[in-house]
Design an enzyme around this catalytic site. Structure first.
Site, short mmCIF file in Angstrom:
data_model
loop_
_atom_site.label_atom_id
_atom_site.label_comp_id
_atom_site.label_asym_id
_atom_site.label_seq_id
_atom_site.Cartn_x
_atom_site.Cartn_y
_atom_site.Cartn_z
N GLU A 40 47.06 30.58 9.20
CA GLU A 40 47.44 31.02 9.99
C GLU A 40 46.89 29.96 11.32
O GLU A 40 45.21 29.83 11.12
CB GLU A 40 47.26 32.13 11.19
CG GLU A 40 47.15 32.66 12.32
CD GLU A 40 46.04 33.45 12.10
OE1 GLU A 40 45.65 34.70 13.54
OE2 GLU A 40 45.87 34.42 11.37
N LYS A 128 47.11 43.70 11.15
CA LYS A 128 45.14 42.96 11.37
C LYS A 128 44.35 44.55 11.70
O LYS A 128 45.11 44.71 12.94
CB LYS A 128 46.43 42.21 12.34
CG LYS A 128 44.80 41.23 12.06
CD LYS A 128 45.33 40.30 13.85
CE LYS A 128 43.63 39.57 13.72
NZ LYS A 128 44.25 38.13 14.76
#
Length: 215
Positions: A40, A128
């Site tokens: 990411e 998350k």
């Protein structure tokens, strides 16, 4: 891409943010070389969209490449155009809905059960838990699995190799790892040290797989 399957397979999401775009790109490519394919690139890093474009060109079209700190619809559109094929958000926000509209899978930032339900309604692919350490660590993850036994959780925030093992033991689908893995590599630091840290996290994943195989 099938984000959920990738999370279950690879177990580690590397979070790259830095003040040196060239170093950030080198970090992404080194992680890929070390077989950490879920990467990411955070929009909070310097020239992040350019890093994503250059990483996509270097990695090729088939490699997974994510964009993090996606908050707005404009962010989601920009990272899609830059070549990201999955999105990570810090919260349940406009970026989740727009990324899903664009056909991008989303790892949505959540903290509370209310957040989880809201993210589910928007179609988030995984959740998350952020910031995981401050929320209570592995104990909090265990508690969340009570009302959400099948939810794919990815703790992020303060996850070192030891914490990763504890989260996996409590059923984490994967973990997101920033500075304990990246160190100063994205600011121009040692790539050799980055490789060593990557191998340490791989060892945790292998140990977890061995425990799971014996169950």
């Amino acid at each position: 891409m099938d984000l959920l399957n990738a999370l279950r397979t690879h177990r580690i999401v590397a979070i790259v943010r830095g003040d040196d775009a060239d170093a950030a790109l080198r970090t992404v490519l080194t992680l890929a070389e070390e077989h950490i394919p879920l990467i990411e690139v955070s929009l909070s890093g310097k020239d992040a969209l350019d890093v994503i474009r250059r990483a996509r060109a270097a990695l090729g079209p088939a490699a997974p490449l994510g964009a993090g700190t996606v908050l707005t619809a404009q962010d989601a559109q920009a990272v899609r155009d830059a070549g990201a094929d999955f999105v990570v958000t810090p919260a349940v926000c406009e970026g989740v809905a727009e990324a899903k509209r664009l056909g991008l899978p989303v790892l949505a930032g959540v903290m509370t059960p209310t957040d989880i339900v809201a993210a589910q309604r928007l179609g988030a692919d995984a959740f998350k838990i952020f910031p995981a350490a401050q929320a209570g660590g592995a104990g909090y993850l265990k508690a969340l699995h009570g009302p959400f036994p099948d939810a794919p959780f990815v703790p992020v925030g303060g996850v070192d190799a030891d914490a990763a093992g504890a989260y996996f033991a409590q059923g984490a689908t994967a973990v997101g790892v920033g500075s304990p893995l990246i160190g100063d590599a994205a600011d121009g630091g040692s790539l050799d040290a980055l490789r060593e840290r990557a191998r340490a996290f791989h060892a945790v994943v292998r140990a977890t797989a061995a425990v799971d195989a014996r169950r």
